[in-house]
Design a protein around this motif. Structure first.
Motif, PDB file in Angstrom:
ATOM      1  N   ALA A  14     -19.820  12.480  25.806  1.00  0.00           N
ATOM      2  CA  ALA A  14     -20.048  11.742  24.570  1.00  0.00           C
ATOM      3  C   ALA A  14     -19.795  12.617  23.356  1.00  0.00           C
ATOM      4  O   ALA A  14     -19.344  12.137  22.324  1.00  0.00           O
ATOM      5  CB  ALA A  14     -21.476  11.208  24.531  1.00  0.00           C
ATOM      6  N   THR A  15     -20.103  13.895  23.453  1.00  0.00           N
ATOM      7  CA  THR A  15     -19.970  14.759  22.283  1.00  0.00           C
ATOM      8  C   THR A  15     -19.211  16.044  22.596  1.00  0.00           C
ATOM      9  O   THR A  15     -19.690  17.137  22.293  1.00  0.00           O
ATOM     10  CB  THR A  15     -21.359  15.101  21.725  1.00  0.00           C
ATOM     11  N   ILE A  25     -11.815  10.293  14.172  1.00  0.00           N
ATOM     12  CA  ILE A  25     -11.776   9.230  13.173  1.00  0.00           C
ATOM     13  C   ILE A  25     -13.202   8.937  12.739  1.00  0.00           C
ATOM     14  O   ILE A  25     -14.046   8.540  13.551  1.00  0.00           O
ATOM     15  CB  ILE A  25     -11.123   7.947  13.729  1.00  0.00           C
ATOM     16  N   GLY A  26     -13.481   9.151  11.462  1.00  0.00           N
ATOM     17  CA  GLY A  26     -14.820   8.902  10.939  1.00  0.00           C
ATOM     18  C   GLY A  26     -15.886   9.636  11.718  1.00  0.00           C
ATOM     19  O   GLY A  26     -15.776  10.827  11.986  1.00  0.00           O
ATOM     20  N   GLU A  27     -16.913   8.898  12.136  1.00  0.00           N
ATOM     21  CA  GLU A  27     -18.022   9.487  12.872  1.00  0.00           C
ATOM     22  C   GLU A  27     -17.889   9.299  14.377  1.00  0.00           C
ATOM     23  O   GLU A  27     -18.861   9.463  15.126  1.00  0.00           O
ATOM     24  CB  GLU A  27     -19.351   8.885  12.390  1.00  0.00           C
ATOM     25  N   SER A  28     -16.703   8.941  14.847  1.00  0.00           N
ATOM     26  CA  SER A  28     -16.495   8.751  16.284  1.00  0.00           C
ATOM     27  C   SER A  28     -16.806  10.036  17.055  1.00  0.00           C
ATOM     28  O   SER A  28     -16.551  11.136  16.584  1.00  0.00           O
ATOM     29  CB  SER A  28     -15.047   8.336  16.559  1.00  0.00           C
ATOM     30  N   GLU A  29     -17.371   9.889  18.251  1.00  0.00           N
ATOM     31  CA  GLU A  29     -17.671  11.050  19.083  1.00  0.00           C
ATOM     32  C   GLU A  29     -16.533  11.371  20.039  1.00  0.00           C
ATOM     33  O   GLU A  29     -16.602  12.351  20.785  1.00  0.00           O
ATOM     34  CB  GLU A  29     -18.965  10.808  19.877  1.00  0.00           C
ATOM     35  N   THR A  30     -15.493  10.545  20.033  1.00  0.00           N
ATOM     36  CA  THR A  30     -14.331  10.774  20.900  1.00  0.00           C
ATOM     37  C   THR A  30     -13.170  11.272  20.051  1.00  0.00           C
ATOM     38  O   THR A  30     -12.772  10.610  19.086  1.00  0.00           O
ATOM     39  CB  THR A  30     -13.919   9.485  21.630  1.00  0.00           C
ATOM     40  N   ARG A  74      -5.902   6.275   8.199  1.00  0.00           N
ATOM     41  CA  ARG A  74      -7.296   6.426   8.622  1.00  0.00           C
ATOM     42  C   ARG A  74      -7.898   7.715   8.070  1.00  0.00           C
ATOM     43  O   ARG A  74      -7.210   8.714   7.879  1.00  0.00           O
ATOM     44  CB  ARG A  74      -7.395   6.450  10.152  1.00  0.00           C
ATOM     45  N   ASP A  75      -9.209   7.667   7.829  1.00  0.00           N
ATOM     46  CA  ASP A  75      -9.949   8.853   7.404  1.00  0.00           C
ATOM     47  C   ASP A  75     -10.337   9.645   8.643  1.00  0.00           C
ATOM     48  O   ASP A  75     -10.867   9.085   9.612  1.00  0.00           O
ATOM     49  CB  ASP A  75     -11.208   8.458   6.628  1.00  0.00           C
ATOM     50  N   VAL A  76     -10.072  10.947   8.624  1.00  0.00           N
ATOM     51  CA  VAL A  76     -10.341  11.781   9.795  1.00  0.00           C
ATOM     52  C   VAL A  76     -11.174  12.988   9.411  1.00  0.00           C
ATOM     53  O   VAL A  76     -11.172  13.439   8.262  1.00  0.00           O
ATOM     54  CB  VAL A  76      -9.029  12.260  10.457  1.00  0.00           C
ATOM     55  N   ILE A  77     -11.894  13.504  10.396  1.00  0.00           N
ATOM     56  CA  ILE A  77     -12.653  14.747  10.260  1.00  0.00           C
ATOM     57  C   ILE A  77     -11.972  15.797  11.121  1.00  0.00           C
ATOM     58  O   ILE A  77     -11.593  15.526  12.269  1.00  0.00           O
ATOM     59  CB  ILE A  77     -14.115  14.552  10.703  1.00  0.00           C
ATOM     60  N   LEU A  78     -11.788  16.989  10.574  1.00  0.00           N
ATOM     61  CA  LEU A  78     -11.147  18.087  11.284  1.00  0.00           C
ATOM     62  C   LEU A  78     -12.228  19.018  11.822  1.00  0.00           C
ATOM     63  O   LEU A  78     -13.099  19.451  11.069  1.00  0.00           O
ATOM     64  CB  LEU A  78     -10.226  18.872  10.353  1.00  0.00           C
TER      65      LEU A  78
END
Length: 265
Positions: A30-31, A105-110, A82-86
């Motif tokens: 999951a994480t 992508i965003g707060e996704s855990e995958t 899309r907004d992404v986190i690096l």
């Protein structure tokens, strides 16, 4: 009261063990790859199968994967706009000015990398050294192989070490090869895992002395790989006989002794 050897007690223990493994497995997958945040942004365009440009001009290279014929198209569908986190352990740009990162992508855990691998739209590169993250990415690829998704629908996606000409035809490409190690030989600072009787023309894996500590720390001696079936991934080199240079432990996987060539565990 049930004693330690009664069938009921054993059954209860098995249920508890299975439940624990399922919970642990869910948590692990999951994480995964939740490294330190190294920035964020909106994806403006996909440059190629492994890199993209954010709307502020930064170029990002996706770490942990190598591309297939469908990677760029899949990235376009998943990420443009899309907004992404690096996330990563180091945000230092490479020699081309690209920041390497695991993308979410965003707060996704995958991660995007895990998504691509699970779809069969990428190949795990084995460059991620974090054990949990590396295991999650390899597991995503393994599931795609089992289901013959994307790239793995092609029966020739995994090359047979007994057909060196097929491997040599992919020189300069990142490939996955399976086969039985017939001999392990050392020449100077290099160890050769030979898959053919003809050492000159057959497929071989090369492992330099610098890479040996990783195998030794994992309890693997290279000589023990003799007569074992392995799966190896890497860039194909060579002129007469094809070679893959192994620099990372994750490039090599041991396969079951009864598993026929080409079957994905």
């Amino acid at each position: 009261m049930l004693n330690a050897t009664s069938p009921g007690h054993v059954t209860r223990l098995l249920h508890l063990i299975v439940a624990s493994l399922l919970v642990a497995g869910h948590s692990a997958f999951a994480t995964p790859c939740q490294f330190e945040t190294q920035g964020d942004g909106r994806v403006a365009t996909i440059i190629d199968a492994r890199s993209l440009r954010l709307d502020d001009g930064r170029e990002i290279r996706l770490t942990g994967i190598e591309s297939t014929a469908t990677t760029k198209q899949a990235l376009t569908s998943l990420l443009v706009g899309r907004d992404v986190i690096l996330r990563g352990t180091d945000d230092t740009p490479d020699r081309y000015g690209r920041q390497g990162a695991i993308l979410f992508i965003g707060e996704s855990e995958t991660s995007i990398q895990a998504t691509l691998l699970a779809q069969g739209d990428a190949i795990a590169s084995a460059e991620i050294t974090d054990k949990d993250c590396a295991a999650a990415l390899m597991a995503a690829e393994a599931e795609a192989r089992r289901q013959k998704k994307g790239n793995w629908a092609d029966p020739l996606a995994i090359k047979n070490a007994e057909s060196p000409d097929d491997i040599l035809a992919g020189i300069g490409r990142f490939m996955v090869v399976e086969g039985k190690v017939l001999s392990v030989r050392q020449a100077g600072a290099m160890t050769y895992l030979n898959f053919g009787r003809n050492w000159t023309r057959g497929f071989a894996v090369t492992i330099s002395r610098r890479a040996l500590p990783a195998f030794e720390n994992a309890g693997v001696t290279l000589k023990s790989l003799e007569n074992r079936r392995i799966r190896v991934r890497g860039w194909v080199e060579g002129t007469v006989g094809p070679r893959i240079d192994v620099r990372l432990l994750g490039q090599v996987e041991l396969l079951g002794t009864n598993e026929p060539i080409g079957v994905r565990p």
